[in-house]
Write an enzyme that holds these catalytic residues in place. Structure first.
Site, short mmCIF file in Angstrom:
data_model
loop_
_atom_site.label_atom_id
_atom_site.label_comp_id
_atom_site.label_asym_id
_atom_site.label_seq_id
_atom_site.Cartn_x
_atom_site.Cartn_y
_atom_site.Cartn_z
N GLY A 10 0.89 -1.12 -0.01
CA GLY A 10 0.04 0.00 0.04
C GLY A 10 0.98 1.35 -0.04
N VAL A 23 17.23 10.05 -3.22
CA VAL A 23 17.89 10.24 -4.52
C VAL A 23 18.85 11.49 -4.34
CG1 VAL A 23 17.45 11.31 -6.66
CG2 VAL A 23 15.93 9.45 -5.92
N THR A 125 3.92 2.53 5.71
CA THR A 125 2.65 2.03 5.40
C THR A 125 1.66 2.90 6.55
OG1 THR A 125 1.04 0.09 6.18
CG2 THR A 125 3.39 0.16 7.36
N ASP A 127 -0.74 1.75 8.09
CA ASP A 127 -1.05 1.16 9.18
C ASP A 127 -0.16 0.99 10.59
OD1 ASP A 127 -2.95 0.07 7.47
OD2 ASP A 127 -2.06 -1.97 7.17
N ARG A 162 -27.62 10.07 17.14
CA ARG A 162 -27.53 8.93 16.41
C ARG A 162 -26.24 8.28 16.95
NH1 ARG A 162 -28.88 10.56 10.32
NH2 ARG A 162 -30.95 9.72 10.37
N MET A 169 -8.86 2.01 8.51
CA MET A 169 -8.00 1.03 8.04
C MET A 169 -7.06 0.46 8.90
SD MET A 169 -7.01 2.02 4.08
CE MET A 169 -7.55 1.44 2.87
N GLY A 170 -6.62 -0.99 8.69
CA GLY A 170 -6.22 -1.65 9.66
C GLY A 170 -6.59 -3.04 9.57
N ALA A 186 -14.03 9.04 20.91
CA ALA A 186 -14.80 8.06 20.72
C ALA A 186 -15.20 7.34 22.20
CB ALA A 186 -14.19 6.85 19.78
O1 F6P Z 1 -1.90 0.12 3.27
C1 F6P Z 1 -2.28 -0.96 4.19
C2 F6P Z 1 -4.00 -1.14 4.09
O2 F6P Z 1 -4.18 0.34 4.05
C3 F6P Z 1 -4.42 -1.95 5.01
O3 F6P Z 1 -5.03 -1.17 6.18
C4 F6P Z 1 -5.74 -2.23 3.98
O4 F6P Z 1 -6.47 -3.29 4.44
C5 F6P Z 1 -5.12 -2.12 2.77
O5 F6P Z 1 -4.08 -1.60 2.76
C6 F6P Z 1 -5.98 -2.31 1.57
O6 F6P Z 1 -5.01 -2.16 0.34
P1 F6P Z 1 -5.40 -2.64 -0.95
O7 F6P Z 1 -6.71 -2.92 -1.29
O8 F6P Z 1 -4.69 -1.53 -1.83
O9 F6P Z 1 -4.84 -4.03 -0.90
#
Ligand code: F6P
Length: 321
Positions: A10, A23, A125, A127, A162, A169-170, A186
């Site tokens: 990713g 570079v 990343t 994550d 609500r 993500m993660g 939260a």
């Molecule tokens: O970059 C990591 C991440 O963001 C994860 O958290 C997520 O599940 C995954 O990439 C999804 O990425 P892709 O759909 O590009 O494989």
């Protein structure tokens, strides 16, 4: 030295600032830097070009990666790894720097078996789940992107009284969810590293309503063991007796201009990668721990699990009374 640089897995904001540092510091210290386009598959397909100082002009502030990235099935095979090593030899590379997450560090570890050039991994990343660094390049930007969205959702949640579940993500990690959840106030944070007890969560939300809390929101890591935000929302709606709304933030978290934190981290790690190569360092991932530049053996970065901050996680209950 002929040094190859690639980005894999990713993309993450700050990768470009890192490429630029590699570079420019590399060239200024007499090295020849080559970009490998399209991640590890790009290496297997020989998508290689020279990177000059001007090739990385005007990218320090841009998200994504100018080298493009990918996930290579071919590289997962022994044949693919041997082929990559053969190409690196034929192209007469002396060193390889790769930015990515756990998968990339595993790939570099495999490559070491078949290629004797210098190999350095850099944690890139969103994550932030790579062992051997406090933060990975892109995490801070992703968290800020998510915070921006959650603050907006909070406005509508509050206006309608609500219950909202917001998925961040993660795939295997709750680092983004934890930071976003604490930073946004939260009521509940659901992450794969800790048990998510839906009965307890339902009780907590019902009790909060009785105490006068008008709305609630839960930040869910996509990899939570109880399922994604839609799955959890369905189960909770039944338990609470009220419809729970869901917002999945998705790829918006991965894009955009990197924050100051990510640009500086990326620049430090890129420059340090060149300094390490010039000293003959190999087989490590560079990172920053407690403000110090560090080198961790590649194998440790994916065999050891990066812990979440349990104390920070434990505060959520008190912070949301
Ligand atoms: O970059 C990591 C991440 O963001 C994860 O958290 C997520 O599940 C995954 O990439 C999804 O990425 P892709 O759909 O590009 O494989």
């Amino acid at each position: 030295m002929k040094v190859g640089v690639l980005t894999s897995g990713g993309d993450s904001p700050g990768m470009n600032a890192c490429i630029r540092a590699i570079v420019r510091v590399g060239i200024s210290r007499g090295q020849h830097i080559f970009g490998i386009h399209g991640g590890l598959q790009g290496l297997l397909d020989r998508h290689i070009s020279t990177l000059e100082a001007r090739s990385v002009a005007n990218i320090v502030h841009r998200g994504g990666t100018i080298l493009t990235t990918g996930r290579s099935e071919e590289f997962r095979t022994t044949e693919g790894q041997k082929k990559a090593a053969r190409i690196l030899r034929e192209e007469m590379f002396d060193a390889l720097i790769a930015l990515g997450g756990n998968g990339t560090m595993q790939a570099l570890h495999k490559l070491q078996q078949y290629w004797d050039g210098l190999i350095i991994g850099l944690p890139g990343t969103i994550d932030n789940d790579v062992y051997g660094t406090d933060y990975s390049i892109g995490f801070d930007t992703a968290v800020n992107n998510a915070i921006d969205a959650v603050d907006k959702i909070r406005d509508t949640a509050q206006s309608f009284d609500r219950i909202f579940l917001i998925e961040v993500m993660g795939r295997h990690s709750g680092q983004i969810a934890l930071h976003v959840g604490i930073a946004c106030g939260a009521d509940v944070i659901a992450i794969p590293e800790t048990k998510t007890d839906l009965d307890l969560i339902a009780e907590k939300i019902i009790a909060g309503k009785k105490r006068g809390k008008s709305f609630a929101f839960i930040v869910v890591a996509e990899g939570d063991e109880e399922g994604d935000a839609h799955t959890i929302a369905q189960k909770l709606s039944t338990k609470i007796g009220e419809k729970c709304r869901v917002s999945v933030l998705g790829y918006i978290q991965r894009g955009g201009n990197p924050t100051h934190h990510d640009r500086i981290l990326a620049t430090r790690l890129g420059a340090y990668a060149i300094e390490c190569l010039l000293k003959g360092v190999s087989g490590v991932m560079l990172g920053m721990i407690n403000g110090e530049l560090t080198a961790t053996p590649l194998e440790e970065t994916f065999t050891k699990k990066k812990p979440i901050d349990q104390w920070l996680f434990s505060l959520v209950d008190e912070l949301s009374i």
